[in-house]
Design a protein around this motif. Structure first.
Motif, PDB file in Angstrom:
ATOM      1  N   GLY A  26     -45.743 -30.872  22.443  1.00 43.40           N
ATOM      2  CA  GLY A  26     -44.895 -31.818  21.733  1.00 43.40           C
ATOM      3  C   GLY A  26     -43.463 -31.876  22.225  1.00 43.40           C
ATOM      4  N   MET A  27     -43.047 -31.011  23.158  1.00 43.08           N
ATOM      5  CA  MET A  27     -41.686 -31.024  23.705  1.00 43.08           C
ATOM      6  C   MET A  27     -41.674 -31.869  24.966  1.00 43.08           C
ATOM      7  SD  MET A  27     -40.403 -27.144  23.498  1.00 43.08           S
ATOM      8  CE  MET A  27     -40.363 -26.265  21.964  1.00 43.08           C
ATOM      9  N   MET A  28     -40.795 -32.863  24.999  1.00 38.43           N
ATOM     10  CA  MET A  28     -40.735 -33.717  26.176  1.00 38.43           C
ATOM     11  C   MET A  28     -39.375 -34.382  26.298  1.00 38.43           C
ATOM     12  SD  MET A  28     -43.453 -36.472  24.690  1.00 38.43           S
ATOM     13  CE  MET A  28     -44.508 -35.211  24.017  1.00 38.43           C
ATOM     14  N   TYR A  29     -39.176 -35.081  27.386  1.00 39.02           N
ATOM     15  CA  TYR A  29     -37.966 -35.842  27.696  1.00 39.02           C
ATOM     16  C   TYR A  29     -36.698 -34.980  27.747  1.00 39.02           C
ATOM     17  CZ  TYR A  29     -41.247 -39.393  26.079  1.00 39.02           C
ATOM     18  OH  TYR A  29     -42.362 -40.145  25.867  1.00 39.02           O
ATOM     19  N   PRO A  30     -36.711 -33.878  28.482  1.00 38.75           N
ATOM     20  CA  PRO A  30     -35.491 -33.063  28.554  1.00 38.75           C
ATOM     21  C   PRO A  30     -34.374 -33.766  29.326  1.00 38.75           C
ATOM     22  CG  PRO A  30     -37.109 -32.244  30.110  1.00 38.75           C
ATOM     23  CD  PRO A  30     -37.779 -33.334  29.312  1.00 38.75           C
ATOM     24  N   ARG A  31     -33.163 -33.520  28.893  1.00 35.58           N
ATOM     25  CA  ARG A  31     -31.958 -33.944  29.597  1.00 35.58           C
ATOM     26  C   ARG A  31     -31.008 -32.761  29.581  1.00 35.58           C
ATOM     27  NH1 ARG A  31     -35.079 -36.981  31.016  1.00 35.58           N
ATOM     28  NH2 ARG A  31     -35.069 -39.235  30.941  1.00 35.58           N
ATOM     29  N   LEU A  32     -30.225 -32.604  30.646  1.00 35.78           N
ATOM     30  CA  LEU A  32     -29.401 -31.409  30.791  1.00 35.78           C
ATOM     31  C   LEU A  32     -27.928 -31.731  30.923  1.00 35.78           C
ATOM     32  CD1 LEU A  32     -32.066 -30.128  33.034  1.00 35.78           C
ATOM     33  CD2 LEU A  32     -31.169 -28.668  31.269  1.00 35.78           C
TER      34      LEU A  32
END
Length: 169
Positions: A89-95
């Motif tokens: 369920g964890m997605m679309y990371p941005r840093l």
């Protein structure tokens, strides 16, 4: 540069098998040392989908997809060390590199783990390690429990006065 194909790493000793997503719905950033890190969304249609932790694999729509991460030391020509990042369920990371040297990863938490919505996590070592058990930050978690999807797709910026601002859908 289309002269040679990109080399994609194995996952748990098996060839990569999620070709529709290795460079789609992904995110790449460069570490301070010059290495590229690449996050890959992994869907249930891929044999790489089950996490290697003994849990039953979620049976649901794409809200249960998950994220893998790999790295390159040659500008993206070859990739290695493909591994799990986070949970189902964890997605679309941005840093975002914070002024104090830490790295902030903002990501969407959909389904499986509540609250769902926009969350973040910090890394003290430029993304080598992430402690999801104790370092998670809930930015937006207003979606009612038992909903299959919530707010997300966030990106955080560092304003001139030091304030962090996260926008999301």
């Amino acid at each position: 540069d289309h002269r040679e194909p990109v080399s994609v790493p194995e996952y748990r000793g098996q060839p990569h098998d999620d070709w529709d997503r290795i460079f789609a719905e992904d995110f790449t950033y460069q570490t301070k040392s010059g290495k590229l890190r690449h996050w890959v969304r992994c869907g249930q249609s891929s044999p790489m989908y089950p996490m290697n932790d003994g849990r039953k694999t979620p049976e649901m729509n794409d809200n249960g997809d998950r994220t893998l991460i790999c790295e390159s030391t040659d500008g993206g020509r070859t990739w290695q060390n493909l591994r799990d990042w986070g949970d189902y369920g964890m997605m679309y990371p941005r840093l975002l590199h914070l002024r104090d040297g830490r790295l902030l990863a903002t990501f969407t938490q959909r389904a499986i783990i509540y609250p769902i919505g926009l969350q973040a996590i910090l890394s003290e070592d430029d993304g080598d390690a992430w402690d999801f058990a104790s370092d998670r930050i809930i930015i937006e978690g207003k979606t009612p429990w038992r909903m299959k999807s919530g707010g997300g797709f966030g990106n955080t910026v560092h304003l001139g006065d030091g304030t962090l601002l996260s926008r999301y859908t």
